[in-house]
Motif scaffolding. Structure first.
Motif, PDB file in Angstrom:
ATOM      1  N   TRP A  32       3.782  -1.125 -11.883  1.00 12.05           N
ATOM      2  CA  TRP A  32       3.660  -0.126 -10.831  1.00 12.05           C
ATOM      3  C   TRP A  32       3.089  -0.819  -9.601  1.00 12.05           C
ATOM      4  O   TRP A  32       2.198  -1.672  -9.724  1.00 12.05           O
ATOM      5  CB  TRP A  32       2.731   1.010 -11.304  1.00 12.05           C
ATOM      6  N   ILE A  33       3.572  -0.447  -8.451  1.00  6.63           N
ATOM      7  CA  ILE A  33       3.190  -1.155  -7.233  1.00  6.63           C
ATOM      8  C   ILE A  33       1.679  -1.078  -6.962  1.00  6.63           C
ATOM      9  O   ILE A  33       1.096  -1.978  -6.386  1.00  6.63           O
ATOM     10  CB  ILE A  33       3.993  -0.602  -6.026  1.00  6.63           C
ATOM     11  N   GLY A  34       1.047  -0.007  -7.420  1.00  6.27           N
ATOM     12  CA  GLY A  34      -0.371   0.171  -7.112  1.00  6.27           C
ATOM     13  C   GLY A  34      -1.307  -0.597  -8.027  1.00  6.27           C
ATOM     14  O   GLY A  34      -2.522  -0.517  -7.870  1.00  6.27           O
ATOM     15  N   GLU A  55     -14.383  -0.970  -9.752  1.00  4.18           N
ATOM     16  CA  GLU A  55     -13.032  -0.841  -9.179  1.00  4.18           C
ATOM     17  C   GLU A  55     -13.071  -0.564  -7.677  1.00  4.18           C
ATOM     18  O   GLU A  55     -12.144  -0.003  -7.109  1.00  4.18           O
ATOM     19  CB  GLU A  55     -12.222   0.280  -9.880  1.00  4.18           C
ATOM     20  N   GLN A  56     -14.188  -0.884  -7.018  1.00  6.24           N
ATOM     21  CA  GLN A  56     -14.232  -0.700  -5.564  1.00  6.24           C
ATOM     22  C   GLN A  56     -14.909  -1.871  -4.852  1.00  6.24           C
ATOM     23  O   GLN A  56     -15.407  -1.715  -3.742  1.00  6.24           O
ATOM     24  CB  GLN A  56     -14.882   0.626  -5.192  1.00  6.24           C
ATOM     25  N   CYS A  74      -9.998  -6.552  -8.211  1.00  5.84           N
ATOM     26  CA  CYS A  74      -9.682  -5.118  -8.235  1.00  5.84           C
ATOM     27  C   CYS A  74      -9.166  -4.639  -6.886  1.00  5.84           C
ATOM     28  O   CYS A  74      -8.550  -3.576  -6.797  1.00  5.84           O
ATOM     29  CB  CYS A  74     -10.900  -4.287  -8.658  1.00  5.84           C
ATOM     30  N   LEU A  75      -9.421  -5.404  -5.817  1.00  8.35           N
ATOM     31  CA  LEU A  75      -9.001  -4.985  -4.471  1.00  8.35           C
ATOM     32  C   LEU A  75      -7.799  -5.777  -3.967  1.00  8.35           C
ATOM     33  O   LEU A  75      -7.433  -5.679  -2.807  1.00  8.35           O
ATOM     34  CB  LEU A  75     -10.168  -5.118  -3.480  1.00  8.35           C
ATOM     35  N   VAL A  76      -7.195  -6.560  -4.866  1.00  8.64           N
ATOM     36  CA  VAL A  76      -5.975  -7.279  -4.498  1.00  8.64           C
ATOM     37  C   VAL A  76      -4.805  -6.524  -5.121  1.00  8.64           C
ATOM     38  O   VAL A  76      -4.815  -6.254  -6.320  1.00  8.64           O
ATOM     39  CB  VAL A  76      -6.007  -8.726  -5.028  1.00  8.64           C
ATOM     40  N   MET A  77      -3.824  -6.169  -4.313  1.00  5.68           N
ATOM     41  CA  MET A  77      -2.623  -5.557  -4.881  1.00  5.68           C
ATOM     42  C   MET A  77      -1.835  -6.683  -5.540  1.00  5.68           C
ATOM     43  O   MET A  77      -1.446  -7.653  -4.883  1.00  5.68           O
ATOM     44  CB  MET A  77      -1.825  -4.883  -3.760  1.00  5.68           C
TER      45      MET A  77
ATOM     46  N   LEU B  25      -0.807  -3.246   4.735  1.00  5.75           N
ATOM     47  CA  LEU B  25      -1.858  -3.743   3.839  1.00  5.75           C
ATOM     48  C   LEU B  25      -2.417  -5.037   4.416  1.00  5.75           C
ATOM     49  O   LEU B  25      -1.719  -6.038   4.507  1.00  5.75           O
ATOM     50  CB  LEU B  25      -1.275  -3.996   2.445  1.00  5.75           C
ATOM     51  N   ALA B  26      -3.692  -4.994   4.820  1.00  6.97           N
ATOM     52  CA  ALA B  26      -4.339  -6.219   5.316  1.00  6.97           C
ATOM     53  C   ALA B  26      -5.137  -6.812   4.159  1.00  6.97           C
ATOM     54  O   ALA B  26      -4.562  -7.265   3.176  1.00  6.97           O
ATOM     55  CB  ALA B  26      -5.195  -5.899   6.533  1.00  6.97           C
ATOM     56  N   GLY B  28      -6.951  -5.226   1.978  1.00  2.73           N
ATOM     57  CA  GLY B  28      -6.918  -4.350   0.803  1.00  2.73           C
ATOM     58  C   GLY B  28      -8.260  -3.770   0.403  1.00  2.73           C
ATOM     59  O   GLY B  28      -8.347  -2.999  -0.558  1.00  2.73           O
ATOM     60  N   THR B  29      -9.331  -4.123   1.116  1.00  6.33           N
ATOM     61  CA  THR B  29     -10.665  -3.728   0.652  1.00  6.33           C
ATOM     62  C   THR B  29     -10.944  -2.244   0.852  1.00  6.33           C
ATOM     63  O   THR B  29     -11.840  -1.702   0.207  1.00  6.33           O
ATOM     64  CB  THR B  29     -11.763  -4.569   1.335  1.00  6.33           C
ATOM     65  N   TYR B  31      -7.962   0.029   1.234  1.00  3.63           N
ATOM     66  CA  TYR B  31      -6.806   0.721   0.669  1.00  3.63           C
ATOM     67  C   TYR B  31      -6.834   0.724  -0.863  1.00  3.63           C
ATOM     68  O   TYR B  31      -6.540   1.735  -1.507  1.00  3.63           O
ATOM     69  CB  TYR B  31      -5.500   0.074   1.177  1.00  3.63           C
ATOM     70  N   MET B  32      -7.185  -0.405  -1.464  1.00  2.00           N
ATOM     71  CA  MET B  32      -7.153  -0.461  -2.927  1.00  2.00           C
ATOM     72  C   MET B  32      -8.229   0.420  -3.562  1.00  2.00           C
ATOM     73  O   MET B  32      -8.075   0.862  -4.699  1.00  2.00           O
ATOM     74  CB  MET B  32      -7.273  -1.909  -3.417  1.00  2.00           C
ATOM     75  N   VAL B  33      -9.313   0.674  -2.846  1.00  2.00           N
ATOM     76  CA  VAL B  33     -10.309   1.626  -3.369  1.00  2.00           C
ATOM     77  C   VAL B  33      -9.683   3.012  -3.471  1.00  2.00           C
ATOM     78  O   VAL B  33      -9.884   3.737  -4.456  1.00  2.00           O
ATOM     79  CB  VAL B  33     -11.570   1.649  -2.466  1.00  2.00           C
ATOM     80  N   VAL B  35      -6.532   3.632  -3.926  1.00  2.00           N
ATOM     81  CA  VAL B  35      -5.570   3.602  -5.030  1.00  2.00           C
ATOM     82  C   VAL B  35      -6.316   3.655  -6.371  1.00  2.00           C
ATOM     83  O   VAL B  35      -5.973   4.438  -7.264  1.00  2.00           O
ATOM     84  CB  VAL B  35      -4.693   2.327  -4.958  1.00  2.00           C
ATOM     85  N   ASN B  36      -7.365   2.830  -6.486  1.00  2.00           N
ATOM     86  CA  ASN B  36      -8.068   2.722  -7.775  1.00  2.00           C
ATOM     87  C   ASN B  36      -8.833   3.996  -8.121  1.00  2.00           C
ATOM     88  O   ASN B  36      -8.885   4.401  -9.275  1.00  2.00           O
ATOM     89  CB  ASN B  36      -9.079   1.564  -7.735  1.00  2.00           C
ATOM     90  N   ARG B  40      -4.620   7.597  -4.647  1.00  4.94           N
ATOM     91  CA  ARG B  40      -3.612   7.278  -3.640  1.00  4.94           C
ATOM     92  C   ARG B  40      -2.412   6.627  -4.322  1.00  4.94           C
ATOM     93  O   ARG B  40      -2.584   5.725  -5.143  1.00  4.94           O
ATOM     94  CB  ARG B  40      -4.233   6.333  -2.615  1.00  4.94           C
ATOM     95  N   PRO B  42       0.655   4.414  -3.616  1.00  6.69           N
ATOM     96  CA  PRO B  42       1.382   3.627  -2.626  1.00  6.69           C
ATOM     97  C   PRO B  42       2.890   3.723  -2.836  1.00  6.69           C
ATOM     98  O   PRO B  42       3.347   3.780  -3.981  1.00  6.69           O
ATOM     99  CB  PRO B  42       0.885   2.203  -2.869  1.00  6.69           C
TER     100      PRO B  42
END
Lengths: 171, 282
Positions: A32-34, A55-56, A74-77, B25-26, B28-29, B31-33, B35-36, B40, B42
């Motif tokens: 999954w992309i996320g 996770e943040q 955790c913050l890298v897609m 997406l730059a 990700g610090t 945006y990924m929060v 998502v996680n 969210r 994507p």
């Protein structure tokens, strides 16, 4: 196998992509992309060294090296990490042998429950690679993104000093 | 649901125009929060990490301005030449998250998210930064005061992205200060950047986390410039600094939320203003 479909001039990373981790290319399928790099490492590639807690990006237990930078996985897609060099705690020592940092954590008692330890190990390797003889303030600042709820940090700092001393004597 | 990976600005313009619904997406610090932790989902993403032009910075030949690419990470603003030229930006960058976050998070990401707690934003506001934006119709420049329009809202149009930020190099003192619950890994409860141009006798102060946008305390600035000399070599009466803090606090518009209370923030921002002004004379 890496999927790069040129779309109007730009490359594209799809649900199937490949990641280079610890020098080996791993295929990631039906993702999954996320999904974060942390998730993909642990759940898809069988590399559970990096730990998931907050996770943040607050706890640092998922710290890995991406293109020579220590980051929170955790913050890298994960699908955006194609074309990078990823180094995890599993890849630090040769063939599963302990590194000098890991040995020092053991000898100095820098490990209690152990959950945060892989993140610290990666962060300490990164620190000493870039600053072989850090001051106490530099050690504290560079580890400020890694949280330990057991040790109180004293023995972790001692482990870092031990490795720095050992490396200086051996150099 | 792909990640589109442009390699240069021209490709980025083209890809974003073809996919106006895509999310940039730059580092990700932020945006990924989402998502996680916040569900969210994507869809199409455009990754900015390989766009080399965005990671560059330069100083104009007459040394009057610095231009910093949107993809420059905080880690690169903390030390080195950028830190020497814009010390307040370096101070702000050093308070962002942890080393891991500062290695990933970028100046452009701070502008994209546009949170009132964004640490670089009071610096951009106090220095009167210009945001260079590129979109389908070409380039345009937006003054920072017009760029941030609300809580996590900016004035970017569809398919527009931040290319870089241009800042004047100011002769004199500048500093950033922030209150939070820890020294590391903390989102600001209140923050401020003060710039004192000792050649022109000019002062600017911008406030973070005490209103829906970054607030320039214009009335307090004018009062201060009328009440005392700000030129190099002058002295500061402590009662002036105290009154300046009181007036700055009056211009803040804080709220109660999970991070703090309006009363505390109003108090803290006054203390920060007084402290920064005093430091600028020491």
């Amino acid at each position: 196998m890496s999927i790069y479909i040129p779309v109007s001039g730009a490359a594209q990373s799809h649900e199937m992509y490949s990641l280079r981790v610890n020098g080996l290319v791993h295929e990631v399928k039906d993702a999954w992309i996320g999904e974060s790099l942390l998730y993909v490492l642990r759940e898809r590639l069988g590399l559970p060294g990096a730990k998931g807690a907050c996770e943040q990006g607050e706890c640092g237990s998922c710290t890995v090296i991406v293109d020579s930078k220590a980051v929170c996985s955790c913050l890298v897609m994960a699908a955006d990490a194609v074309d990078t060099e990823i180094l995890t705690v599993e890849g630090l020592g040769p063939d599963g042998a302990l590194t000098d940092v890991q040995s020092a954590f053991l000898s100095e008692g820098g490990v209690q429950c152990g959950f945060c330890t892989p993140g610290f190990i990666v962060a300490v390797h990164h620190l000493l690679e870039n600053n072989p003889q850090p001051s106490d303030d530099e050690i504290r600042e560079s580890l400020s993104g890694n949280i330990c709820r057991c040790t109180g940090y004293g023995r972790i700092l001692e482990a870092v000093r031990t490795v720095a001393d050992q490396r200086r004597q051996n150099s | 649901m792909p990640v589109l990976i442009p390699r240069n600005v021209d490709e980025l313009v083209e890809v974003f125009q073809a996919n106006p619904q895509a999310k940039l997406l730059a580092g990700g610090t932020d945006y990924m929060v989402e998502v996680n932790l916040h569900g969210r989902k994507p869809e199409t993403m455009i990754s900015l990490r390989r766009v080399k032009e965005l990671t560059e910075w330069s100083v104009r030949t007459n040394q009057s301005r610095i231009t910093i690419g949107a993809g420059v990470p905080y880690a690169d603003m903390e030390v080195g030449e950028i830190a020497r030229l814009v010390p307040a930006l370096a101070q702000a960058a050093r308070t962002v998250g942890s080393p891991q976050i500062r290695a990933a998070g970028t100046l452009g990401g701070n502008l994209g998210t546009c949170s009132p707690a964004g640490d670089s934003l009071p610096v951009l506001a106090a220095l009167g930064a210009t945001v260079h934006v590129i979109g389908p119709d070409g380039n345009r420049d937006i003054e920072f005061a017009d760029f941030m329009v609300g809580v996590k809202k900016n004035s970017l149009q569809p398919s527009e992205f931040v290319h870089s930020v241009s800042l004047p190099l100011v002769e004199g003192w500048q500093g950033y200060a922030k209150v939070g619950t820890r020294n590391a890994m903390v989102i600001s409860t209140a923050s401020a950047c003060l710039v004192r141009d000792s050649d022109e006798g000019f002062v600017a102060i911008a406030l973070g986390s005490v209103g829906p946008t970054i607030i320039r305390a214009h009335a307090a600035e004018s009062w201060l410039m009328k009440s005392t000399s700000l030129r190099g070599g002058s002295q500061l009466d402590p009662s002036i600094a105290q009154e300046f803090g009181r007036r700055v606090a009056q211009e803040s518009r804080p709220i109660d939320d999970h991070r703090s209370t309006a009363d505390y923030r109003r108090h803290a921002i006054g203390v920060l203003a007084q402290r920064l002004l005093t430091r600028s004379f020491s």
